[in-house]
Design an enzyme around this catalytic site. Structure first.
Site, PDB file in Angstrom:
ATOM      1  N   SER A 159      -3.299 -17.885   2.293  1.00  0.00           N
ATOM      2  CA  SER A 159      -4.009 -17.521   1.065  1.00  0.00           C
ATOM      3  C   SER A 159      -4.673 -18.731   0.412  1.00  0.00           C
ATOM      4  CB  SER A 159      -2.996 -16.922   0.085  1.00  0.00           C
ATOM      5  OG  SER A 159      -3.548 -16.826  -1.192  1.00  0.00           O
ATOM      6  N   TYR A 183       4.163 -17.595  -5.451  1.00  0.00           N
ATOM      7  CA  TYR A 183       3.515 -16.964  -4.292  1.00  0.00           C
ATOM      8  C   TYR A 183       2.757 -18.018  -3.467  1.00  0.00           C
ATOM      9  CZ  TYR A 183      -0.124 -14.365  -1.773  1.00  0.00           C
ATOM     10  OH  TYR A 183      -0.982 -13.891  -0.810  1.00  0.00           O
TER      11      TYR A 183
HETATM   12  P1  NAD Z   1      -0.325  -5.434   0.866  1.00  0.00           P
HETATM   13  O1  NAD Z   1       0.773  -5.556  -0.124  1.00  0.00           O
HETATM   14  O2  NAD Z   1      -1.253  -4.281   0.775  1.00  0.00           O
HETATM   15  O3  NAD Z   1       0.262  -5.462   2.344  1.00  0.00           O
HETATM   16  C1  NAD Z   1       1.462  -6.090   2.662  1.00  0.00           C
HETATM   17  C2  NAD Z   1       2.322  -5.094   3.400  1.00  0.00           C
HETATM   18  O4  NAD Z   1       3.537  -5.755   3.748  1.00  0.00           O
HETATM   19  C3  NAD Z   1       2.707  -3.882   2.560  1.00  0.00           C
HETATM   20  O5  NAD Z   1       2.389  -2.674   3.234  1.00  0.00           O
HETATM   21  C4  NAD Z   1       4.214  -4.003   2.370  1.00  0.00           C
HETATM   22  O6  NAD Z   1       4.891  -2.748   2.351  1.00  0.00           O
HETATM   23  C5  NAD Z   1       4.590  -4.838   3.572  1.00  0.00           C
HETATM   24  N1  NAD Z   1       5.830  -5.574   3.341  1.00  0.00           N
HETATM   25  C6  NAD Z   1       6.219  -6.211   2.206  1.00  0.00           C
HETATM   26  N2  NAD Z   1       7.435  -6.734   2.367  1.00  0.00           N
HETATM   27  C7  NAD Z   1       7.825  -6.426   3.622  1.00  0.00           C
HETATM   28  C8  NAD Z   1       8.993  -6.671   4.354  1.00  0.00           C
HETATM   29  N3  NAD Z   1      10.010  -7.352   3.818  1.00  0.00           N
HETATM   30  N4  NAD Z   1       9.080  -6.203   5.616  1.00  0.00           N
HETATM   31  C9  NAD Z   1       8.057  -5.486   6.165  1.00  0.00           C
HETATM   32  N5  NAD Z   1       6.916  -5.216   5.502  1.00  0.00           N
HETATM   33  C10 NAD Z   1       6.803  -5.681   4.248  1.00  0.00           C
HETATM   34  O7  NAD Z   1      -1.133  -6.797   0.775  1.00  0.00           O
HETATM   35  P2  NAD Z   1      -2.528  -7.202   1.418  1.00  0.00           P
HETATM   36  O8  NAD Z   1      -3.480  -7.397   0.321  1.00  0.00           O
HETATM   37  O9  NAD Z   1      -2.866  -6.280   2.520  1.00  0.00           O
HETATM   38  O10 NAD Z   1      -2.145  -8.623   2.018  1.00  0.00           O
HETATM   39  C11 NAD Z   1      -1.856  -8.798   3.402  1.00  0.00           C
HETATM   40  C12 NAD Z   1      -1.569 -10.267   3.660  1.00  0.00           C
HETATM   41  O11 NAD Z   1      -2.683 -11.059   3.275  1.00  0.00           O
HETATM   42  C13 NAD Z   1      -0.372 -10.813   2.877  1.00  0.00           C
HETATM   43  O12 NAD Z   1       0.296 -11.731   3.704  1.00  0.00           O
HETATM   44  C14 NAD Z   1      -1.015 -11.537   1.715  1.00  0.00           C
HETATM   45  O13 NAD Z   1      -0.185 -12.565   1.244  1.00  0.00           O
HETATM   46  C15 NAD Z   1      -2.278 -12.052   2.363  1.00  0.00           C
HETATM   47  N6  NAD Z   1      -3.385 -12.286   1.429  1.00  0.00           N
HETATM   48  C16 NAD Z   1      -3.994 -11.217   0.811  1.00  0.00           C
HETATM   49  C17 NAD Z   1      -5.058 -11.451  -0.036  1.00  0.00           C
HETATM   50  C18 NAD Z   1      -5.776 -10.336  -0.740  1.00  0.00           C
HETATM   51  O14 NAD Z   1      -6.659 -10.622  -1.546  1.00  0.00           O
HETATM   52  N7  NAD Z   1      -5.492  -9.071  -0.485  1.00  0.00           N
HETATM   53  C19 NAD Z   1      -5.496 -12.766  -0.286  1.00  0.00           C
HETATM   54  C20 NAD Z   1      -4.833 -13.804   0.347  1.00  0.00           C
HETATM   55  C21 NAD Z   1      -3.801 -13.545   1.217  1.00  0.00           C
END
Ligand code: NAD
Length: 357
Positions: A159, A183
């Protein structure tokens, strides 16, 4: 290919799994359907993944049981049937903190897309331990399981939150990392583990520093989804702080594109890459853009800025461009227009969930 997508019921993972399933790969999604935001969206993502696999070829998707919605460390093996021939989609309702489960799933994978995380800076300020447990320990489980296999690549979601305080903009990957939220610290630890596993064990890892990703089925607790939901509800968008914060919003299709490239491209193994849109926009300008698209007569409301939010993010993507040919193609104007169109068409199931958050 056998592809494991952790967090594949979430926003980004859901798009990845659907895209891979549509291409006829054997996709396994590991997700615990963490209820920190509406589980209904995640179930929808699973259904879309299955449908994509069914469409992809005559073999069709494995029809597996979607169960739970609870955060579970236990896991029942019978919930993961053996992979079928051709394109398939399997959902494993389980937790990345369960090292045995992760080891079994990684052992069957050619490539792993590790997206599972406690995402979002604000929730991490309220509960700093949870992102540590899931994002650091979970990532370590994935990497350590992969070390014992001949997996072709582990692609991790990192991120822009790892940067925190800008010393200069746009950020390149050499910019100091000074996260301003728990985070951000957890994501930094995850990508550093990946780098070390590459250096010490020769594991092919790539960490992608995503810059605020948006698009259809995005998390409901983000600026673009909140602004859109409020405007479509006839209410002015609520801007945190004075709105002068800037964000490099990246459209989901550009994120899917670079992840797809990494399925076969080893040029970035061992590397950390920025993945942004290269354009940035002030939050109040974004709110005005969404409001003016939906209903220009609505005003803007302001509220106190929560702790943990970075003031500015802006990506220099030269390294990703050079190594893997990454080129973001969706401007914020196009992306927001597409998102609003999607939101209007999916109000029935999406809007109540957004308003709930
Ligand atoms: P999201 O919350 O929609 O997806 C994350 C998924 O992980 C969820 O479906 C959740 O149920 C699952 N999860 C959480 N804890 C878990 C566990 N202990 N075991 C199994 N599954 C688990 O988030 P997103 O926006 O799709 O983000 C996906 C990835 O991208 C993450 O790693 C996040 O840190 C990273 N990220 C996202 C963004 C953004 O803007 N969306 C930006 C930077 C980084």
């Amino acid at each position: 290919m056998d592809i494991l997508v952790t967090g594949g019921a979430g926003f980004i993972g859901g798009h990845l799994a659907e895209s891979f399933a549509r291409d006829g790969h054997d996709v396994t999604v590991l997700d615990n359907l963490d209820p920190y935001y509406a589980v209904g969206i995640k179930r929808q993502n699973i259904e879309l993944g299955r449908a994509a696999a069914r469409e992809s070829n005559s073999a069709g998707a494995d029809d597996t049981r979607v169960d739970g919605g609870q955060t579970r460390l236990e896991y029942d093996e019978t919930e993961v049937p053996a992979s079928d021939t051709g394109g398939s989609y399997e959902f494993a309702d389980g937790d990345v903190r369960n090292a045995d489960l992760v080891e079994r799933l990684v052992a069957d994978a050619d490539i792993v897309y590790h997206q599972a995380a406690q995402a979002g800076v604000r929730t991490s300020v309220d509960d700093p331990r949870k992102p540590n447990d899931i994002n650091v320990d979970g990532t370590l489980n994935v990497l350590d399981a992969a070390r014992k296999t001949d997996v072709e690549r582990i692609v991790l979601a990192s991120s822009s939150s790892v940067y925190g305080k800008p010393e200069y903009l746009p950020y390149d990957e050499a910019h100091p990392t000074t996260p301003v939220s728990p985070y951000g610290v957890s994501k930094l630890a995850g990508e550093q583990y990946a780098r070390v596993y590459h250096e010490v064990y020769g594991l092919p890892t790539v960490a992608l520093r995503y810059f605020t990703v948006y698009g259809p089925r995005m998390r409901p607790n983000m600026a673009i989804s909140n602004f859109t939901a409020r405007c479509l509800n006839g209410e002015p968008p609520v801007v945190y702080g004075d709105g002068s914060q800037t964000r490099d919003f990246t459209y989901i299709d550009d994120i899917v594109g670079v992840n797809r490239t990494l399925m076969t491209d080893d040029s970035a193994d061992g590397e950390i890459l920025n993945v942004g849109s290269t354009g940035n926009i002030e939050i109040h300008t974004l709110a005005e853009l969404i409001r003016d698209t939906i209903d220009p007569s609505l005003g803007l409301e302001y509220a106190e800025q929560p702790m943990g939010d970075a003031q500015h993010t802006h990506a220099d993507v030269s390294k990703a461009r050079e190594l893997v040919g990454y080129e973001p193609t969706t401007s914020i104007r196009q992306g927001v227009a597409q998102y609003i169109e999607w939101f209007r068409a999916n109000r029935d199931w999406y809007e109540p969930l957004v308003l709930q958050s």
